[in-house]
Design a protein around this motif. Structure first.
Motif, PDB file in Angstrom:
ATOM      1  N   GLY A   1       0.249   0.425  -8.542  1.00 15.27           N
ATOM      2  CA  GLY A   1      -0.263  -0.946  -8.703  1.00 15.27           C
ATOM      3  C   GLY A   1      -0.304  -1.473  -7.347  1.00 15.27           C
ATOM      4  N   ILE A   2       0.639  -1.238  -6.333  1.00 15.75           N
ATOM      5  CA  ILE A   2       0.713  -1.759  -4.950  1.00 15.75           C
ATOM      6  C   ILE A   2      -0.729  -1.319  -4.299  1.00 15.75           C
ATOM      7  N   ARG A   3      -0.957   0.039  -4.439  1.00 16.38           N
ATOM      8  CA  ARG A   3      -1.918   0.484  -3.688  1.00 16.38           C
ATOM      9  C   ARG A   3      -3.342  -0.384  -4.204  1.00 16.38           C
ATOM     10  N   LEU A   4      -3.634   0.011  -5.572  1.00 20.07           N
ATOM     11  CA  LEU A   4      -4.755  -0.856  -6.125  1.00 20.07           C
ATOM     12  C   LEU A   4      -4.888  -2.334  -5.541  1.00 20.07           C
ATOM     13  N   PHE A   5      -3.846  -3.081  -5.590  1.00 18.34           N
ATOM     14  CA  PHE A   5      -3.887  -4.432  -5.337  1.00 18.34           C
ATOM     15  C   PHE A   5      -4.226  -4.571  -3.629  1.00 18.34           C
ATOM     16  N   SER A   6      -3.701  -3.491  -2.777  1.00 14.06           N
ATOM     17  CA  SER A   6      -3.589  -3.603  -1.403  1.00 14.06           C
ATOM     18  C   SER A   6      -5.209  -3.248  -1.153  1.00 14.06           C
ATOM     19  N   LEU A   7      -5.727  -2.470  -1.808  1.00  8.24           N
ATOM     20  CA  LEU A   7      -7.147  -2.279  -1.594  1.00  8.24           C
ATOM     21  C   LEU A   7      -8.042  -3.116  -1.900  1.00  8.24           C
ATOM     22  N   LEU A   8      -7.923  -4.016  -3.192  1.00 12.81           N
ATOM     23  CA  LEU A   8      -8.537  -4.749  -3.536  1.00 12.81           C
ATOM     24  C   LEU A   8      -8.795  -6.322  -2.473  1.00 12.81           C
ATOM     25  N   ASP A   9      -7.417  -6.449  -2.204  1.00 20.31           N
ATOM     26  CA  ASP A   9      -7.056  -7.511  -1.366  1.00 20.31           C
ATOM     27  C   ASP A   9      -7.749  -7.231   0.047  1.00 20.31           C
ATOM     28  N   SER A  10      -7.620  -5.904   0.603  1.00 19.24           N
ATOM     29  CA  SER A  10      -8.071  -5.426   1.643  1.00 19.24           C
ATOM     30  C   SER A  10      -9.639  -5.905   1.924  1.00 19.24           C
ATOM     31  N   TRP A  11     -10.145  -5.592   0.724  1.00 15.21           N
ATOM     32  CA  TRP A  11     -11.642  -5.740   0.612  1.00 15.21           C
ATOM     33  C   TRP A  11     -12.006  -7.041   0.754  1.00 15.21           C
ATOM     34  N   ILE A  12     -11.264  -8.054   0.132  1.00 16.13           N
ATOM     35  CA  ILE A  12     -11.652  -9.489  -0.034  1.00 16.13           C
ATOM     36  C   ILE A  12     -11.220 -10.051   1.193  1.00 16.13           C
ATOM     37  N   VAL A  13     -10.063  -9.714   2.064  1.00 12.59           N
ATOM     38  CA  VAL A  13      -9.900 -10.385   3.306  1.00 12.59           C
ATOM     39  C   VAL A  13     -10.628  -9.909   4.402  1.00 12.59           C
ATOM     40  N   GLY A  14     -11.171  -8.468   4.142  1.00 12.91           N
ATOM     41  CA  GLY A  14     -11.859  -7.801   5.576  1.00 12.91           C
ATOM     42  C   GLY A  14     -10.881  -7.179   6.356  1.00 12.91           C
ATOM     43  N   GLN A  15      -9.719  -6.989   6.025  1.00 12.91           N
ATOM     44  CA  GLN A  15      -8.626  -6.194   6.779  1.00 12.91           C
ATOM     45  C   GLN A  15      -7.625  -5.283   6.086  1.00 12.91           C
ATOM     46  N   LYS A  16      -7.307  -4.339   6.720  1.00 12.65           N
ATOM     47  CA  LYS A  16      -6.400  -3.422   5.886  1.00 12.65           C
ATOM     48  C   LYS A  16      -5.102  -4.120   5.819  1.00 12.65           C
ATOM     49  N   ILE A  17      -4.836  -4.082   4.483  1.00 13.98           N
ATOM     50  CA  ILE A  17      -3.392  -4.352   3.705  1.00 13.98           C
ATOM     51  C   ILE A  17      -2.829  -3.274   2.969  1.00 13.98           C
TER      52      ILE A  17
END
Ligand SMILES: Nc1nc2c(ncn2[C@@H]2O[C@H](COP(=O)(O)OP(=O)(O)OP(=O)(O)O)[C@@H](O)[C@H]2O)c(=O)[nH]1
Ligand SMILES: [Mg+2]
Length: 246
Positions: free
Chosen positions: A132-148
């Motif tokens: 779950g953490i990985r999925l959301f981190s990837l999605l949020d990284s894409w939205i904010v344009g930086q790696k989370i």
């Protein structure tokens, strides 16, 4: 700069003493407040006996995210410049607070996440939670344009912009960390991750059992969509507030 550490707790009578001791030993000039979410055990009594400031909800509200409006408002009303969330279950280390505070203090970031996955040291959470953490981190990284890497981490520091956002502008329920991060981003917050090491909970159980973890994915996706839809409005209101303050 005035710094506040908000320790969030719900039925943490077995952990709270060592958490507060850890914060006292490493204190480099911050204030501490315990936000108790309607505990039915001795959490509040122990914290008060140790001389700590306590904001005690009379009933439990909204799981761990129910404590966020209280600490944002407390922080805004007492004019803190930097606010950190610190879990009352013993998973976070006070010795690492400097790391998450420094980027805010230096004016480099407004939303700092302590990530367990940057250096992969210490407790790494369960297998299912990691998916779950990985999925959301990837999605949020894409939205904010930086790696989370660790969007759900509870070890966070916020600057004034984020404190203002959640105490003055956005007073609705906060349901998860996607919402917290994405609304902060819309408000113009600069985001940064720093590596931290977490421990396993000392006593008691996590809020996220199997069923809650499953619902967490669906809820997270709905929250992300909601944040995308609210982006323009948040940006406009925060722009007006900051314009007025200048
Ligand atoms: N379970 C639960 N925890 C709460 C609540 N309000 C505040 N908390 C505190 O929120 C913190 C984090 O809760 P946890 O259940 O450990 O959740 P987590 O740390 O995000 O998840 P894990 O990594 O699985 O431990 C703890 O310090 C709790 O005491 C609540 O209503 N329910
Ligand atoms: Mg925990």
């Amino acid at each position: 700069m005035k710094i506040l550490i908000a320790v969030i707790a719900y039925n943490e009578e077995k952990n709270i003493r060592s958490v507060l001791d850890d914060l006292a030993v490493h204190n480099f000039g911050y204030d501490v407040v315990v936000i108790d979410n309607g505990s039915s055990d001795r959490t509040v009594a122990i914290a008060r006996k140790m001389g700590e400031e306590v904001v005690a909800h009379p009933v439990n509200v909204g799981g761990q995210f129910g404590t966020l409006p209280s600490y944002f408002l407390y922080s805004w009303m007492n004019r803190y410049d930097i606010l950190c969330q610190f879990d009352g279950d013993g998973q976070h280390k006070a010795s690492e607070l400097k790391k998450i505070i420094e980027p805010v203090e230096k004016g480099e970031a407004d939303y700092v996440i302590g990530s367990r996955f940057l250096e992969k040291k210490g407790f790494q959470s369960s297998f299912f939670r990691r998916i779950g953490i990985r999925l959301f981190s990837l999605l949020d990284s894409w939205i904010v344009g930086q790696k989370i890497t660790d969007v759900t981490s509870g070890f966070r520091a916020y600057g004034k912009r984020v404190i203002d956002l959640f105490s003055l502008v956005y007073k609705h329920e906060i349901c998860d960390t996607n919402q917290l991060l994405l609304l902060s981003f819309s408000a113009g917050a600069r985001i940064k991750e720093v590596p931290v090491e977490m421990s396993e909970r000392l006593y008691g159980q996590s809020e996220f059992g199997f069923f809650k973890s499953s619902g967490f994915i669906l809820k997270g996706l709905i929250n992300i969509l909601g944040c995308i839809l609210q982006k323009k409005q948040i940006k406009k209101i925060m722009g007006a507030i900051n314009g007025n303050q200048d």
